[in-house]
Design an enzyme around this catalytic site. Structure first.
Site, short mmCIF file in Angstrom:
data_model
loop_
_atom_site.label_atom_id
_atom_site.label_comp_id
_atom_site.label_asym_id
_atom_site.label_seq_id
_atom_site.Cartn_x
_atom_site.Cartn_y
_atom_site.Cartn_z
CB CYS A 1 -4.93 1.84 -7.07
SG CYS A 1 -3.52 1.16 -6.18
N GLY B 1 -4.55 12.81 -1.60
CA GLY B 1 -3.11 12.97 -1.81
C GLY B 1 -2.73 14.39 -2.19
CD GLU C 1 -0.37 2.48 -4.49
OE1 GLU C 1 -1.44 2.49 -5.14
OE2 GLU C 1 -0.15 1.68 -3.57
N GLY D 1 -3.79 6.14 -1.11
CA GLY D 1 -5.20 6.47 -1.09
C GLY D 1 -5.61 7.23 -2.33
CB SER D 2 -8.64 9.16 -3.08
OG SER D 2 -8.60 10.26 -2.19
CB THR D 3 -5.88 11.39 -7.13
OG1 THR D 3 -5.29 10.22 -7.73
CG2 THR D 3 -5.21 12.62 -7.71
#
Length: 496
Positions: A298, A247, A264, A242-244
């Site tokens: 991504c 994360g 990831e 998912g999104s940084t």
């Protein structure tokens, strides 16, 4: 196991081998193409998530001690069941994700089958490796001896798998299958936008004979559901796609109890195009940003860094390429670009396009909301968009848009300038190099700060390690690397 996955009020949770009603009721899963209701997804309570983690912990000892052949057989049977239900489950994937038919079939459910098959074989891969013996002299630690050593990969324990919305089949199978192959048990928390496909995967695993508690699937829109899946003391590892930003929050929670992580995260893939590149091949590769999941991927080459001498040519070819892309109903023949996942995400992508114009980028194609035949104004469609004359300091160049938008940045000099522009990013997942000089392409690829680099291709070798540098993630998976990711390495030493 009591009952099936579908209850009288909607989808049930799968906890401890039982299909159970969600404490928080249900919510509607919306088809991004026409805004109709696909089905009712369950809203678990945090307590139910903790029950799922406890069930996984209880099942771990037995499952981790099963013979690899038994785990392989279950994964193979699960693949058979998904193949048997391929047509209706591909239709469901298309409806809840908005992916065109070919993507839903080949890249979603089809990849799900492939990954269960791959890790059925993976369960049989060796987990022990002998190391060279070491001769030690007599000393404070004891008599002289020849010390043997064995490297052993052991399962981590309970793994929470939090999956992304762009590909519920491939992403979930890419986590669950290698985790199970290594002897772990799992708690799966699918993305709230399109969770129904993941519950079908749970049905396949249950029918395949996975023991009670080995696989648990919970879900919900509330932040507290995901938090419970991460914070549970029974959880030993979190695998997240998912999104940084999300994360980073998960990593903070994991750090408190030293939970293992596989992350990831976001990407802003650089596509470096040199003056001697095959421009048609480069355009076809860059064009996948628009055609795969409407840019919601991504790994997409969204940031084109092209030599000034071929800049106008490349922009012209990309513009012409876009002119032949059909935007429309994912179920309609010939559709290449479907909707994005939600109205909120559509608005976000459109806001980035407007921001790019304000920053000084020129709109070469797209920019206006498309009129889709037969949609009557419904659906979350975004026009494929090309922003050119961009510079490295623009937000549209630096931030992940996660939609069908490509930005083009020219460079004047040689390899050093191209590499500097490509590496000037917080992200480092996949990047790409197009050049007729293969030696130069490989030389540049080695200098790019990215977990993977495609040389004259956007193709991926599915046995090669996958993961990111910098804020694009932690760890590597795919192929045997996924088996390693879901294991701990133990050393056993003895005196010979």
């Amino acid at each position: 196991m009591s009952g099936g996955g579908q209850g009288p009020h909607g989808q049930r949770l799968f906890v401890g081998g039982e299909w159970v009603e969600p404490a928080g009721g249900h919510y509607e899963v919306v088809n991004p193409a026409d805004e109709s209701v696909v089905g009712l997804a369950p809203e678990a309570s945090p307590a139910q998530v903790l029950e799922a983690a406890a069930a996984a912990a209880e099942a771990f000892e037995g499952w981790s001690r099963t013979r690899p052949e038994q785990r392989a057989a279950i994964l193979d049977r699960a693949a058979d069941i998904v193949q048997r239900e391929f047509e209706p489950w591909a239709e469901l994937a298309r409806a809840e994700t908005g992916a065109p038919t070919g993507i839903a079939r080949g890249m979603q459910v089809g990849v799900g089958v492939t990954r269960f098959r791959r890790y059925a074989k993976g369960a049989l891969e060796p987990v022990e490796r002998g190391l060279p013996p070491q001769v030690t002299e007599a000393g404070p630690m004891g008599r002289a001896a020849v010390l043997g050593a064995l490297e052993v990969r052991q399962p981590v324990g309970v793994v929470t798998c939090i999956t992304s919305y762009n590909n519920p089949w491939a992403n979930a199978a890419g986590k669950v299958a290698p985790a199970l192959a290594m002897g772990n048990t799992v708690v799966v928390k699918p993305a709230p936008q399109d969770p129904l496909s993941v519950f079908r995967m749970a049905e396949a695993l249950a029918e395949a004979g996975v023991p009670r508690g080995v696989v648990n699937v919970v879900g919900g829109q509330a932040v507290e559901v995901g938090e419970a899946a991460v914070a549970s003391p029974h959880v030993d590892m979190v695998s997240f796609t998912g999104s940084t930003a999300v994360g980073q929050r998960i990593a903070e929670v994991c750090g408190r109890s030293m939970k293992r992580q596989l992350m990831e995260l976001g990407g802003k893939g650089a596509a470096v195009v040199f003056e001697d590149a095959d421009l048609d091949a480069a355009v076809a590769g860059i064009g996948t940003t628009f055609s795969f999941y409407s840019g919601q991927i991504c790994t997409a080459p969204t940031r084109v860094i092209v030599h000034r001498s071929v800049y106008a040519q490349l922009v012209g070819k990309l513009t012409a390429y876009l002119g032949h892309m059909k935007v429309g109903d994912p179920a309609a023949r010939g559709t290449v670009v479907g909707p994005v996942i939600s109205a909120a995400h559509r608005d976000r992508v459109e806001a980035y396009v407007e921001l790019g114009r304000k920053e000084g980028a020129r709109l070469a194609y797209g920019g206006a909301r498309p009129v889709v035949e037969g949609a009557s104004g419904r659906g979350f469609y975004v026009a494929p968009t090309l922003l050119v004359d961009c510079t490295g300091d623009m937000r549209v160049v630096r931030e992940e848009i996660f939609g069908p938008v490509v930005v083009v940045v020219p460079f004047e000099g040689g390899e050093d300038e191209a590499v500097a522009l490509a590496n000037d990013s917080d992200y480092g997942l996949l990047s790409y190099v197009w050049s007729g000089d293969v030696a130069r392409a490989f030389r540049v690829a080695r200098r790019l700060r990215a977990g993977g680099v495609g040389v004259n291709t956007i193709g991926r070798n599915m046995e090669a390690p996958f993961g990111g540098f910098k804020r694009s993630g932690v760890g590597r998976d795919v192929g045997s690397y996924a088996l390693h990711a879901y294991s701990e390495v133990q050393s056993i030493v003895w005196a010979g």
